[in-house]
Motif scaffolding. Sequence first.
Motif, PDB file in Angstrom:
ATOM      1  N   HIS A 131       0.785  -1.077   0.015  1.00 12.33           N
ATOM      2  CA  HIS A 131       0.038   0.090   0.074  1.00 12.33           C
ATOM      3  C   HIS A 131       0.826   1.238  -0.054  1.00 12.33           C
ATOM      4  CE1 HIS A 131      -3.983  -1.420   0.920  1.00 12.33           C
ATOM      5  NE2 HIS A 131      -3.384  -2.640   1.693  1.00 12.33           N
ATOM      6  N   PRO A 132       0.965   1.790  -1.183  1.00  5.71           N
ATOM      7  CA  PRO A 132       1.907   2.978  -1.086  1.00  5.71           C
ATOM      8  C   PRO A 132       1.477   4.024   0.056  1.00  5.71           C
ATOM      9  CG  PRO A 132       0.670   3.236  -3.052  1.00  5.71           C
ATOM     10  CD  PRO A 132       0.474   1.778  -2.275  1.00  5.71           C
ATOM     11  N   THR A 133       2.463   4.465   0.864  1.00  6.54           N
ATOM     12  CA  THR A 133       1.870   5.319   1.928  1.00  6.54           C
ATOM     13  C   THR A 133       2.963   6.391   2.258  1.00  6.54           C
ATOM     14  OG1 THR A 133       0.965   3.362   3.022  1.00  6.54           O
ATOM     15  CG2 THR A 133       1.411   5.144   4.347  1.00  6.54           C
ATOM     16  N   VAL A 134       2.449   7.647   2.285  1.00  4.79           N
ATOM     17  CA  VAL A 134       3.264   9.008   2.682  1.00  4.79           C
ATOM     18  C   VAL A 134       2.774   9.262   4.101  1.00  4.79           C
ATOM     19  CG1 VAL A 134       3.410  11.240   2.003  1.00  4.79           C
ATOM     20  CG2 VAL A 134       3.569   9.646   0.134  1.00  4.79           C
ATOM     21  N   THR A 135       3.581   9.529   4.956  1.00  2.00           N
ATOM     22  CA  THR A 135       3.524  10.030   6.123  1.00  2.00           C
ATOM     23  C   THR A 135       4.375  11.234   6.474  1.00  2.00           C
ATOM     24  OG1 THR A 135       5.320   8.723   7.025  1.00  2.00           O
ATOM     25  CG2 THR A 135       2.982   7.776   7.094  1.00  2.00           C
ATOM     26  N   GLY A 136       4.121  12.051   7.227  1.00  4.47           N
ATOM     27  CA  GLY A 136       4.907  13.224   7.813  1.00  4.47           C
ATOM     28  C   GLY A 136       4.632  14.178   6.614  1.00  4.47           C
ATOM     29  N   GLY A 137       3.806  14.301   5.960  1.00  2.00           N
ATOM     30  CA  GLY A 137       3.236  15.775   5.106  1.00  2.00           C
ATOM     31  C   GLY A 137       3.039  15.073   3.804  1.00  2.00           C
ATOM     32  N   ARG A 138       3.572  15.789   2.685  1.00  2.00           N
ATOM     33  CA  ARG A 138       3.235  15.783   1.321  1.00  2.00           C
ATOM     34  C   ARG A 138       4.463  15.507   0.468  1.00  2.00           C
ATOM     35  NH1 ARG A 138       1.530  20.502  -2.398  1.00  2.00           N
ATOM     36  NH2 ARG A 138       1.236  19.443  -4.205  1.00  2.00           N
ATOM     37  N   ALA A 139       4.422  14.451  -0.405  1.00  2.00           N
ATOM     38  CA  ALA A 139       5.483  13.995  -1.243  1.00  2.00           C
ATOM     39  C   ALA A 139       5.248  13.835  -2.556  1.00  2.00           C
ATOM     40  CB  ALA A 139       6.310  12.704  -0.713  1.00  2.00           C
ATOM     41  N   LEU A 140       5.965  14.132  -3.822  1.00  3.33           N
ATOM     42  CA  LEU A 140       5.984  13.535  -4.859  1.00  3.33           C
ATOM     43  C   LEU A 140       6.952  12.151  -5.132  1.00  3.33           C
ATOM     44  CD1 LEU A 140       6.543  16.771  -7.116  1.00  3.33           C
ATOM     45  CD2 LEU A 140       4.305  15.868  -6.477  1.00  3.33           C
ATOM     46  N   VAL A 141       6.332  11.222  -5.908  1.00  7.18           N
ATOM     47  CA  VAL A 141       6.947   9.835  -6.064  1.00  7.18           C
ATOM     48  C   VAL A 141       6.787   9.591  -7.549  1.00  7.18           C
ATOM     49  CG1 VAL A 141       6.997   7.549  -5.004  1.00  7.18           C
ATOM     50  CG2 VAL A 141       6.240   9.142  -3.501  1.00  7.18           C
ATOM     51  N   LEU A 142       7.993   9.451  -8.003  1.00  6.43           N
ATOM     52  CA  LEU A 142       7.782   9.013  -9.386  1.00  6.43           C
ATOM     53  C   LEU A 142       8.168   7.744  -9.359  1.00  6.43           C
ATOM     54  CD1 LEU A 142      10.001  10.698 -12.166  1.00  6.43           C
ATOM     55  CD2 LEU A 142      10.384   8.395 -11.712  1.00  6.43           C
ATOM     56  N   TYR A 143       7.323   6.962 -10.193  1.00  9.51           N
ATOM     57  CA  TYR A 143       7.480   5.436 -10.240  1.00  9.51           C
ATOM     58  C   TYR A 143       8.127   5.062 -11.683  1.00  9.51           C
ATOM     59  CZ  TYR A 143       3.929   5.400  -6.503  1.00  9.51           C
ATOM     60  OH  TYR A 143       3.428   5.269  -5.335  1.00  9.51           O
ATOM     61  N   LEU A 144       8.942   4.273 -11.929  1.00  9.55           N
ATOM     62  CA  LEU A 144       9.534   3.551 -13.037  1.00  9.55           C
ATOM     63  C   LEU A 144       8.939   2.120 -12.869  1.00  9.55           C
ATOM     64  CD1 LEU A 144      13.259   4.971 -13.084  1.00  9.55           C
ATOM     65  CD2 LEU A 144      11.357   5.921 -14.422  1.00  9.55           C
ATOM     66  N   LEU A 145       8.397   1.871 -13.744  1.00 12.89           N
ATOM     67  CA  LEU A 145       7.894   0.239 -14.053  1.00 12.89           C
ATOM     68  C   LEU A 145       8.425  -0.233 -15.154  1.00 12.89           C
ATOM     69  CD1 LEU A 145       4.062   1.323 -12.959  1.00 12.89           C
ATOM     70  CD2 LEU A 145       5.747   0.084 -11.417  1.00 12.89           C
ATOM     71  N   PRO A 146       9.171  -1.140 -14.955  1.00 11.49           N
ATOM     72  CA  PRO A 146       9.539  -2.072 -16.319  1.00 11.49           C
ATOM     73  C   PRO A 146       8.437  -2.514 -16.829  1.00 11.49           C
ATOM     74  CG  PRO A 146      10.695  -2.774 -14.217  1.00 11.49           C
ATOM     75  CD  PRO A 146       9.642  -2.021 -13.795  1.00 11.49           C
ATOM     76  N   GLN A 147       8.261  -2.356 -18.323  1.00 13.76           N
ATOM     77  CA  GLN A 147       7.152  -2.749 -19.109  1.00 13.76           C
ATOM     78  C   GLN A 147       5.642  -2.076 -18.733  1.00 13.76           C
ATOM     79  OE1 GLN A 147       9.493  -5.693 -18.237  1.00 13.76           O
ATOM     80  NE2 GLN A 147      10.554  -4.760 -19.937  1.00 13.76           N
ATOM     81  N   GLY A 148       5.889  -1.071 -17.944  1.00 17.08           N
ATOM     82  CA  GLY A 148       4.704  -0.402 -17.249  1.00 17.08           C
ATOM     83  C   GLY A 148       3.762  -1.485 -16.594  1.00 17.08           C
ATOM     84  N   SER A 149       4.282  -2.345 -16.040  1.00 19.12           N
ATOM     85  CA  SER A 149       3.438  -3.507 -15.277  1.00 19.12           C
ATOM     86  C   SER A 149       3.200  -3.165 -14.071  1.00 19.12           C
ATOM     87  CB  SER A 149       4.024  -4.747 -15.439  1.00 19.12           C
ATOM     88  OG  SER A 149       3.431  -5.823 -15.049  1.00 19.12           O
ATOM     89  N   ILE A 150       1.744  -3.019 -13.522  1.00 16.51           N
ATOM     90  CA  ILE A 150       1.517  -2.914 -12.168  1.00 16.51           C
ATOM     91  C   ILE A 150      -0.084  -3.789 -11.995  1.00 16.51           C
ATOM     92  CG2 ILE A 150       0.327  -0.842 -12.587  1.00 16.51           C
ATOM     93  CD1 ILE A 150       1.181   0.180  -9.775  1.00 16.51           C
ATOM     94  N   GLN A 151      -0.209  -4.199 -11.028  1.00 15.24           N
ATOM     95  CA  GLN A 151      -1.349  -4.988 -10.735  1.00 15.24           C
ATOM     96  C   GLN A 151      -2.061  -4.627  -9.516  1.00 15.24           C
ATOM     97  OE1 GLN A 151      -0.653  -9.065 -11.057  1.00 15.24           O
ATOM     98  NE2 GLN A 151      -0.560  -9.169 -13.239  1.00 15.24           N
ATOM     99  N   PHE A 152      -3.102  -3.912  -9.707  1.00 17.14           N
ATOM    100  CA  PHE A 152      -4.074  -3.557  -8.388  1.00 17.14           C
ATOM    101  C   PHE A 152      -4.770  -4.685  -7.939  1.00 17.14           C
ATOM    102  CE2 PHE A 152      -2.968   0.558 -10.574  1.00 17.14           C
ATOM    103  CZ  PHE A 152      -2.439   1.070  -9.332  1.00 17.14           C
ATOM    104  N   THR A 153      -4.737  -4.720  -6.638  1.00 16.00           N
ATOM    105  CA  THR A 153      -5.241  -6.033  -5.896  1.00 16.00           C
ATOM    106  C   THR A 153      -6.178  -5.435  -4.794  1.00 16.00           C
ATOM    107  OG1 THR A 153      -3.655  -5.808  -4.362  1.00 16.00           O
ATOM    108  CG2 THR A 153      -3.024  -7.259  -6.046  1.00 16.00           C
ATOM    109  N   ALA A 154      -7.050  -6.545  -4.498  1.00 18.99           N
ATOM    110  CA  ALA A 154      -8.310  -6.201  -3.539  1.00 18.99           C
ATOM    111  C   ALA A 154      -7.648  -6.831  -2.133  1.00 18.99           C
ATOM    112  CB  ALA A 154      -9.479  -6.897  -3.943  1.00 18.99           C
ATOM    113  N   ALA A 155      -6.450  -6.743  -1.981  1.00 16.01           N
ATOM    114  CA  ALA A 155      -5.535  -7.044  -0.769  1.00 16.01           C
ATOM    115  C   ALA A 155      -6.213  -6.350   0.575  1.00 16.01           C
ATOM    116  CB  ALA A 155      -4.336  -6.931  -0.724  1.00 16.01           C
ATOM    117  N   ALA A 156      -6.137  -7.234   1.546  1.00 11.37           N
ATOM    118  CA  ALA A 156      -6.644  -6.501   2.821  1.00 11.37           C
ATOM    119  C   ALA A 156      -5.810  -5.718   3.391  1.00 11.37           C
ATOM    120  CB  ALA A 156      -6.975  -7.752   3.909  1.00 11.37           C
ATOM    121  N   SER A 157      -6.338  -4.706   4.031  1.00 12.59           N
ATOM    122  CA  SER A 157      -5.345  -3.634   4.670  1.00 12.59           C
ATOM    123  C   SER A 157      -4.480  -4.224   5.690  1.00 12.59           C
ATOM    124  CB  SER A 157      -5.930  -2.463   5.273  1.00 12.59           C
ATOM    125  OG  SER A 157      -7.048  -1.883   4.508  1.00 12.59           O
ATOM    126  N   THR A 158      -3.168  -3.716   5.866  1.00 14.83           N
ATOM    127  CA  THR A 158      -2.205  -4.032   6.465  1.00 14.83           C
ATOM    128  C   THR A 158      -1.848  -3.219   7.502  1.00 14.83           C
ATOM    129  OG1 THR A 158      -0.395  -3.759   4.861  1.00 14.83           O
ATOM    130  CG2 THR A 158      -1.098  -5.819   5.006  1.00 14.83           C
TER     131      THR A 158
END
Length: 158
Positions: A131-158
């Motif tokens: 679960h990508p999480t930002v704490t302590g304020g605001r941030a920009l995060v740049l993601y480099l994804l090989p072949q653009g591959s990402i899979q959103f899931t319905a995983a339970a919160s941790t």
Amino acid sequence: MDVQQFQQRISRLTSEISGASLDASLEARLNADHGPGSDTYEELFAACRIGVAESWLCNREGGGIRYGRVLKATDATHGYSVDVVDMQDLAGPHHSHPNGEIDLIMPLTPGARFDGCPAGWRVYEAGSAHHPTVTGGRALVLYLLPQGSIQFTAAAST
């Protein structure tokens, strides 16, 4: 700075890391060579701030997160797609990285952290998830994804 100039800057970086294993050694190398204070880090951070201000980055919003894919995975980016998110004190949707993920953490609030990490690079190996999480304020995060591959899931919160 515009999208084409941004792509050229990304291409210089992705040509350097093309073919590297996404692991702790790549993370250490990126932080040593391109971490906070380096030309690469400062150029990318400035470009991202400009892109957000000009709305060619993070031009979508959902669940309190501004986000957007600015570059698809092509030969020009050595097979990496580029997404940028703008988050403040929240956890994003759970997802997995079939091919791994390379993140550039750019705090807009001093001390803001992404997944517990300060400004700099974070590398996730193939098959990892979070679960990508930002704490302590605001941030920009740049993601480099090989072949653009990402899979959103319905995983339970941790």
